[in-house]
Scaffold this motif. Structure first.
Motif, mmCIF file in Angstrom:
data_model
loop_
_atom_site.group_PDB
_atom_site.id
_atom_site.type_symbol
_atom_site.label_atom_id
_atom_site.label_comp_id
_atom_site.label_asym_id
_atom_site.label_seq_id
_atom_site.Cartn_x
_atom_site.Cartn_y
_atom_site.Cartn_z
ATOM 1 N N CYS A 29 0.848 -1.234 -0.063
ATOM 2 C CA CYS A 29 -0.126 0.051 -0.048
ATOM 3 C C CYS A 29 0.946 1.226 -0.040
ATOM 4 O O CYS A 29 0.579 2.265 -0.690
ATOM 5 C CB CYS A 29 -0.775 -0.051 1.195
ATOM 6 N N TRP A 72 3.947 1.641 -1.281
ATOM 7 C CA TRP A 72 4.380 1.758 -2.601
ATOM 8 C C TRP A 72 3.363 2.162 -3.559
ATOM 9 O O TRP A 72 3.874 3.004 -4.347
ATOM 10 C CB TRP A 72 5.053 0.295 -2.905
ATOM 11 N N ASN A 73 2.198 1.819 -3.299
ATOM 12 C CA ASN A 73 1.219 2.209 -4.395
ATOM 13 C C ASN A 73 0.992 3.822 -4.096
ATOM 14 O O ASN A 73 0.615 4.417 -4.820
ATOM 15 C CB ASN A 73 -0.196 1.372 -4.193
ATOM 16 N N ILE A 89 3.085 5.841 -2.942
ATOM 17 C CA ILE A 89 4.440 6.510 -3.666
ATOM 18 C C ILE A 89 4.132 6.706 -5.272
ATOM 19 O O ILE A 89 4.143 7.706 -5.797
ATOM 20 C CB ILE A 89 5.585 6.065 -3.269
ATOM 21 N N ARG A 90 3.952 5.659 -5.856
ATOM 22 C CA ARG A 90 3.689 5.428 -7.377
ATOM 23 C C ARG A 90 2.480 6.372 -7.739
ATOM 24 O O ARG A 90 2.690 6.915 -8.923
ATOM 25 C CB ARG A 90 3.279 3.937 -7.607
ATOM 26 N N GLY A 91 1.511 6.286 -6.991
ATOM 27 C CA GLY A 91 0.340 7.202 -7.722
ATOM 28 C C GLY A 91 0.460 8.608 -7.108
ATOM 29 O O GLY A 91 -0.615 9.309 -7.508
ATOM 30 N N ASN A 92 1.637 9.040 -6.540
ATOM 31 C CA ASN A 92 1.783 10.361 -6.232
ATOM 32 C C ASN A 92 0.695 10.959 -5.104
ATOM 33 O O ASN A 92 0.336 11.863 -5.035
ATOM 34 C CB ASN A 92 1.928 11.240 -7.330
ATOM 35 N N SER A 93 0.233 9.881 -4.513
ATOM 36 C CA SER A 93 -0.872 10.493 -3.329
ATOM 37 C C SER A 93 -0.536 10.380 -2.226
ATOM 38 O O SER A 93 -1.336 10.553 -0.971
ATOM 39 C CB SER A 93 -2.081 9.639 -3.874
#
Length: 91
Positions: free
Chosen positions: A65, A67-68, A70-74
């Motif tokens: 979660c 990592w997601n 961070i990847r989604g810039n949220s």
């Protein structure tokens, strides 16, 4: 560290520094091992139902979660909302 001298040829100061560094390394290694055992037991407990994974999500799920986010810039958006909620709870 001193690799080229044996302990008998070291000065008292060199022996002290060597032993201090070795002790510090051993303590750091022990701390990492304790953390690893804790995370493994937590993961096993969450996956087998020993603890309620709704309240105590497994470390692997938390990492995915995170990592997601961070990847989604949220991540900053969610972090800001959480900090705001904490601050508002005092009033």
């Amino acid at each position: 560290m001193m690799h080229h001298k044996n302990r008998e040829t070291m000065s008292a100061q060199e022996r002290y520094v060597y032993e201090h560094r070795r002790k510090h390394f051993n303590i750091s290694l022990l701390r990492l091992m304790i953390l690893a055992v804790f995370l493994i037991l937590w993961e096993i407990s969450a996956r087998t139902g020993l603890i309620d994974s709704f309240f105590f999500a497994s470390p692997s799920l938390i990492a995915v979660c995170f990592w997601n986010l961070i990847r989604g810039n949220s991540l900053m958006t969610h972090l800001g909302a959480s900090i705001l909620e904490v601050l508002l709870s005092f009033f």
